[in-house]
Design a protein around this motif. Sequence first.
Motif, PDB file in Angstrom:
ATOM      1  N   ASN A   1      -3.284  10.192  -3.525  1.00  0.00           N
ATOM      2  CA  ASN A   1      -4.153   9.117  -3.034  1.00  0.00           C
ATOM      3  C   ASN A   1      -4.072   7.886  -3.923  1.00  0.00           C
ATOM      4  OD1 ASN A   1      -5.063  10.468  -0.801  1.00  0.00           O
ATOM      5  ND2 ASN A   1      -7.024  11.063  -1.688  1.00  0.00           N
TER       6      ASN A   1
ATOM      7  N   GLU B   1      -0.747   6.151  -3.278  1.00  0.00           N
ATOM      8  CA  GLU B   1      -0.673   5.530  -1.957  1.00  0.00           C
ATOM      9  C   GLU B   1      -1.629   4.351  -1.782  1.00  0.00           C
ATOM     10  OE1 GLU B   1      -1.281   6.650   2.744  1.00  0.00           O
ATOM     11  OE2 GLU B   1      -0.980   8.263   1.299  1.00  0.00           O
ATOM     12  N   HIS B   2      -2.805   4.432  -2.360  1.00  0.00           N
ATOM     13  CA  HIS B   2      -3.841   3.444  -2.052  1.00  0.00           C
ATOM     14  C   HIS B   2      -4.106   2.421  -3.143  1.00  0.00           C
ATOM     15  CE1 HIS B   2      -4.735   5.478   1.667  1.00  0.00           C
ATOM     16  NE2 HIS B   2      -4.857   6.618   1.015  1.00  0.00           N
ATOM     17  N   THR B   3      -3.343   2.426  -4.223  1.00  0.00           N
ATOM     18  CA  THR B   3      -3.522   1.401  -5.254  1.00  0.00           C
ATOM     19  C   THR B   3      -2.186   0.710  -5.507  1.00  0.00           C
ATOM     20  OG1 THR B   3      -3.099   2.901  -7.122  1.00  0.00           O
ATOM     21  CG2 THR B   3      -5.368   2.718  -6.360  1.00  0.00           C
TER      22      THR B   3
END
Length: 151
Positions: A60, A63-65
């Motif tokens: 996560n 992928e998200h930062t």
Amino acid sequence: MNGLTLHERPSASASWRIALPHSAAAVPVARALVRTALAELEHGADSDTAELLTAELVANAVEHTRGGTPLELVVELLPTGCQVEVHDPDPAPPGDLTRPTGGAPDPWQEHGRGLLLIRTLSSSCGHRPTRTGKAVWFRLPVVPHQRTRPA
């Protein structure tokens, strides 16, 4: 003695910190560190669950930062269980980690189950701000060990 007994617990806490690349290569490295940390002290937390949830946290974060800044993995072994944190550079909270906002994940999609797994399989989870972004964490308790009887 019959029944359940607890693994011997470490009398003091122990912790590991490691910088991880901001890439998919971080996931197997993080899993290996958690596995090694739990095995070295013969810690009673569920290693398979710890590895799975660690992989979800790291994936996560990747992928998200935004990339460019390494992630940090912190594994802390306590007499009552373990806590795993992933530090990333983004201060924004991680979606629906502690409060589900939507319904069940779409069974046809590849994504959307990581935070659900973390909420469901951990004893507690959350996030907190850090100087450089945030830390997302979960805890697992020491689990009972089934004692085997001699034949």
